[in-house]
Design a protein around this motif. Structure first.
Motif, PDB file in Angstrom:
ATOM      1  N   SER A 110       0.822  -1.215   0.000  1.00  0.00           N
ATOM      2  CA  SER A 110       0.000   0.000   0.000  1.00  0.00           C
ATOM      3  C   SER A 110       0.853   1.262   0.000  1.00  0.00           C
ATOM      4  CB  SER A 110      -0.938  -0.002   1.217  1.00  0.00           C
ATOM      5  OG  SER A 110      -0.204  -0.044   2.423  1.00  0.00           O
ATOM      6  N   SER A 111       1.950   1.249   0.731  1.00  0.00           N
ATOM      7  CA  SER A 111       2.836   2.412   0.771  1.00  0.00           C
ATOM      8  C   SER A 111       3.494   2.644  -0.581  1.00  0.00           C
ATOM      9  CB  SER A 111       3.908   2.234   1.853  1.00  0.00           C
ATOM     10  OG  SER A 111       3.335   2.165   3.137  1.00  0.00           O
ATOM     11  N   PHE A 112       3.887   1.560  -1.248  1.00  0.00           N
ATOM     12  CA  PHE A 112       4.497   1.672  -2.579  1.00  0.00           C
ATOM     13  C   PHE A 112       3.503   2.245  -3.582  1.00  0.00           C
ATOM     14  CE2 PHE A 112       5.454  -0.129  -6.782  1.00  0.00           C
ATOM     15  CZ  PHE A 112       6.748   0.346  -6.950  1.00  0.00           C
ATOM     16  N   TYR A 113       2.273   1.767  -3.529  1.00  0.00           N
ATOM     17  CA  TYR A 113       1.214   2.259  -4.419  1.00  0.00           C
ATOM     18  C   TYR A 113       0.987   3.761  -4.222  1.00  0.00           C
ATOM     19  CZ  TYR A 113      -3.728   3.416  -5.244  1.00  0.00           C
ATOM     20  OH  TYR A 113      -4.895   4.044  -5.594  1.00  0.00           O
ATOM     21  N   VAL A 114       0.844   4.194  -2.983  1.00  0.00           N
ATOM     22  CA  VAL A 114       0.625   5.603  -2.691  1.00  0.00           C
ATOM     23  C   VAL A 114       1.827   6.436  -3.126  1.00  0.00           C
ATOM     24  CG1 VAL A 114       0.307   7.299  -0.836  1.00  0.00           C
ATOM     25  CG2 VAL A 114      -0.970   5.144  -0.789  1.00  0.00           C
ATOM     26  N   TRP A 115       3.015   5.919  -2.891  1.00  0.00           N
ATOM     27  CA  TRP A 115       4.251   6.639  -3.260  1.00  0.00           C
ATOM     28  C   TRP A 115       4.333   6.859  -4.769  1.00  0.00           C
ATOM     29  CZ3 TRP A 115       8.773   4.077  -5.512  1.00  0.00           C
ATOM     30  CH2 TRP A 115       9.868   4.951  -5.691  1.00  0.00           C
ATOM     31  N   VAL A 116       4.036   5.821  -5.538  1.00  0.00           N
ATOM     32  CA  VAL A 116       4.138   5.916  -7.001  1.00  0.00           C
ATOM     33  C   VAL A 116       3.084   6.863  -7.568  1.00  0.00           C
ATOM     34  CG1 VAL A 116       3.842   4.635  -9.165  1.00  0.00           C
ATOM     35  CG2 VAL A 116       5.193   3.646  -7.308  1.00  0.00           C
ATOM     36  N   ILE A 117       1.838   6.695  -7.151  1.00  0.00           N
ATOM     37  CA  ILE A 117       0.744   7.504  -7.711  1.00  0.00           C
ATOM     38  C   ILE A 117       0.873   8.973  -7.313  1.00  0.00           C
ATOM     39  CG2 ILE A 117      -1.744   7.851  -7.766  1.00  0.00           C
ATOM     40  CD1 ILE A 117      -0.788   5.392  -9.295  1.00  0.00           C
ATOM     41  N   ARG A 118       1.216   9.232  -6.057  1.00  0.00           N
ATOM     42  CA  ARG A 118       1.341  10.616  -5.604  1.00  0.00           C
ATOM     43  C   ARG A 118       2.613  11.273  -6.154  1.00  0.00           C
ATOM     44  NH1 ARG A 118       0.784  11.182   0.656  1.00  0.00           N
ATOM     45  NH2 ARG A 118       0.621  13.384   0.076  1.00  0.00           N
ATOM     46  N   GLY A 119       3.583  10.478  -6.540  1.00  0.00           N
ATOM     47  CA  GLY A 119       4.854  11.025  -6.992  1.00  0.00           C
ATOM     48  C   GLY A 119       4.984  11.203  -8.484  1.00  0.00           C
ATOM     49  N   THR A 120       3.943  10.822  -9.241  1.00  0.00           N
ATOM     50  CA  THR A 120       3.984  10.977 -10.699  1.00  0.00           C
ATOM     51  C   THR A 120       2.749  11.745 -11.169  1.00  0.00           C
ATOM     52  OG1 THR A 120       2.917   8.795 -10.958  1.00  0.00           O
ATOM     53  CG2 THR A 120       5.320   8.874 -11.081  1.00  0.00           C
ATOM     54  N   PRO A 121       2.862  12.519 -12.251  1.00  0.00           N
ATOM     55  CA  PRO A 121       1.723  13.314 -12.738  1.00  0.00           C
ATOM     56  C   PRO A 121       0.589  12.434 -13.247  1.00  0.00           C
ATOM     57  CG  PRO A 121       3.795  14.117 -13.649  1.00  0.00           C
ATOM     58  CD  PRO A 121       4.092  12.806 -13.010  1.00  0.00           C
ATOM     59  N   LEU A 122      -0.637  12.860 -12.991  1.00  0.00           N
ATOM     60  CA  LEU A 122      -1.810  12.119 -13.453  1.00  0.00           C
ATOM     61  C   LEU A 122      -1.817  11.994 -14.970  1.00  0.00           C
ATOM     62  CD1 LEU A 122      -4.540  10.778 -13.051  1.00  0.00           C
ATOM     63  CD2 LEU A 122      -5.572  13.054 -12.838  1.00  0.00           C
ATOM     64  N   LEU A 123      -1.402  13.036 -15.666  1.00  0.00           N
ATOM     65  CA  LEU A 123      -1.377  12.988 -17.129  1.00  0.00           C
ATOM     66  C   LEU A 123      -0.438  11.890 -17.625  1.00  0.00           C
ATOM     67  CD1 LEU A 123      -2.269  14.200 -19.806  1.00  0.00           C
ATOM     68  CD2 LEU A 123      -0.382  15.836 -19.620  1.00  0.00           C
ATOM     69  N   VAL A 124       0.709  11.753 -16.980  1.00  0.00           N
ATOM     70  CA  VAL A 124       1.664  10.705 -17.357  1.00  0.00           C
ATOM     71  C   VAL A 124       1.067   9.327 -17.089  1.00  0.00           C
ATOM     72  CG1 VAL A 124       3.928   9.716 -16.859  1.00  0.00           C
ATOM     73  CG2 VAL A 124       3.655  12.198 -16.956  1.00  0.00           C
ATOM     74  N   GLN A 125       0.368   9.185 -15.986  1.00  0.00           N
ATOM     75  CA  GLN A 125      -0.270   7.910 -15.655  1.00  0.00           C
ATOM     76  C   GLN A 125      -1.298   7.520 -16.715  1.00  0.00           C
ATOM     77  OE1 GLN A 125      -1.857   8.533 -11.716  1.00  0.00           O
ATOM     78  NE2 GLN A 125       0.117   9.216 -10.921  1.00  0.00           N
ATOM     79  N   LEU A 126      -2.091   8.490 -17.156  1.00  0.00           N
ATOM     80  CA  LEU A 126      -3.082   8.221 -18.196  1.00  0.00           C
ATOM     81  C   LEU A 126      -2.413   7.807 -19.502  1.00  0.00           C
ATOM     82  CD1 LEU A 126      -5.554  11.207 -17.608  1.00  0.00           C
ATOM     83  CD2 LEU A 126      -6.005   8.800 -17.154  1.00  0.00           C
ATOM     84  N   PHE A 127      -1.301   8.453 -19.847  1.00  0.00           N
ATOM     85  CA  PHE A 127      -0.576   8.111 -21.061  1.00  0.00           C
ATOM     86  C   PHE A 127       0.013   6.707 -20.980  1.00  0.00           C
ATOM     87  CE2 PHE A 127       0.350  11.759 -24.062  1.00  0.00           C
ATOM     88  CZ  PHE A 127      -0.780  12.475 -23.696  1.00  0.00           C
ATOM     89  N   ILE A 128       0.518   6.340 -19.820  1.00  0.00           N
ATOM     90  CA  ILE A 128       1.077   4.990 -19.645  1.00  0.00           C
ATOM     91  C   ILE A 128      -0.011   3.946 -19.838  1.00  0.00           C
ATOM     92  CG2 ILE A 128       2.035   3.371 -17.955  1.00  0.00           C
ATOM     93  CD1 ILE A 128       3.618   5.722 -16.793  1.00  0.00           C
ATOM     94  N   ILE A 129      -1.184   4.189 -19.233  1.00  0.00           N
ATOM     95  CA  ILE A 129      -2.284   3.219 -19.317  1.00  0.00           C
ATOM     96  C   ILE A 129      -2.809   3.096 -20.742  1.00  0.00           C
ATOM     97  CG2 ILE A 129      -4.659   2.762 -18.576  1.00  0.00           C
ATOM     98  CD1 ILE A 129      -3.910   4.161 -15.908  1.00  0.00           C
ATOM     99  N   PHE A 130      -3.010   4.250 -21.417  1.00  0.00           N
ATOM    100  CA  PHE A 130      -3.660   4.215 -22.727  1.00  0.00           C
ATOM    101  C   PHE A 130      -2.684   4.006 -23.878  1.00  0.00           C
ATOM    102  CE2 PHE A 130      -5.659   6.329 -26.446  1.00  0.00           C
ATOM    103  CZ  PHE A 130      -6.766   5.503 -26.555  1.00  0.00           C
TER     104      PHE A 130
END
Length: 226
Positions: A61-81
């Motif tokens: 859970s700590s790793f998940y929170v660290w990764v998501i909070r530490g990277t931009p939401l736009l980048v996350q969307l680009f990685i997924i799509f």
């Protein structure tokens, strides 16, 4: 010429209003609601895991929170799509947006829920144990109702922020309000007019949600005061 230009701009505003509002009702609002509900469920279990004495659950859970909070939401969307298809995982735009927003909501709101639970005095736990409650019973019946009162305002703010963040879904071709405004702008060449109009609609949605949030908080305070 100025009169003709004014008439043209007014015509663009009128003609584009209902397509923008329709996109908001059919895509923006459902995207917000679904993502927030899934994210809230994820946030709750993440918060419980972060409070757990189990090192594995705490670490994941700590790793998940660290990764998501530490990277931009736009980048996350680009990685997924755009990124996952390179690994053979192709996701349609709307589900991809839901996944991205839900992960973001889950990470950020897990900290809200965790803080709310920790804000309840330890004496409440001890009192629950003295009357024979188990840890799960104490959490469900005593701790979470009190933590809810603390968590409601920041969770409400998170929901309102998510409404605005859904505009990022336009970057992965979801036909929500902002992408519709971009499409109309490409035909009319009036970016200032269209972007201001869509901003006003977002403001309208946010104002309604803010009023609902205030009403929920007020009712919750009245119930807790009884």
């Amino acid at each position: 010429m100025e009169v003709e230009q004014s008439d043209r701009i007014i015509g663009i505003i009128v003609d584009s209003f209902f397509p923008l509002l329709k996109a908001g009702i059919l895509f923006t609002i459902p995207l917000t609601l679904v993502s927030f509900i899934i994210g809230l469920i994820l946030a709750f279990f993440t918060a419980i895991a972060r409070l757990s004495t189990n090192k594995l659950l705490y670490g994941i859970s700590s790793f998940y929170v660290w990764v998501i909070r530490g990277t931009p939401l736009l980048v996350q969307l680009f990685i997924i799509f755009y990124g996952l298809p390179k690994l053979g995982v192709t996701i349609d735009p709307f589900p991809a947006a839901i996944i991205g927003f839900s992960l973001s909501v889950g990470a950020y709101n897990s900290e809200v829920i965790r803080a709310a639970i920790q804000s309840v005095p330890k004496g409440q736990w001890e009192a629950a144990y003295t009357i024979g409650m188990t840890k799960n019973q104490a959490r469900r019946r005593i701790i979470l109702p009190q933590a809810l009162r603390v968590a409601i305002p920041p969770l409400g703010n998170s929901f309102i922020s998510l409404v605005k963040d859904t505009s990022l879904a336009a970057t992965i071709t979801v036909t929500e309000m902002f992408q519709i405004s971009q499409q109309i702008t490409a035909m009319t060449y009036e970016p200032l007019v269209l972007y201001c109009e869509v901003a006003v609609i977002y403001l309208f949605f946010s104002t309604i949600l803010s009023a609902l949030q205030s009403r929920v908080e007020h009712r919750l305070e009245r119930r807790m005061a009884r």
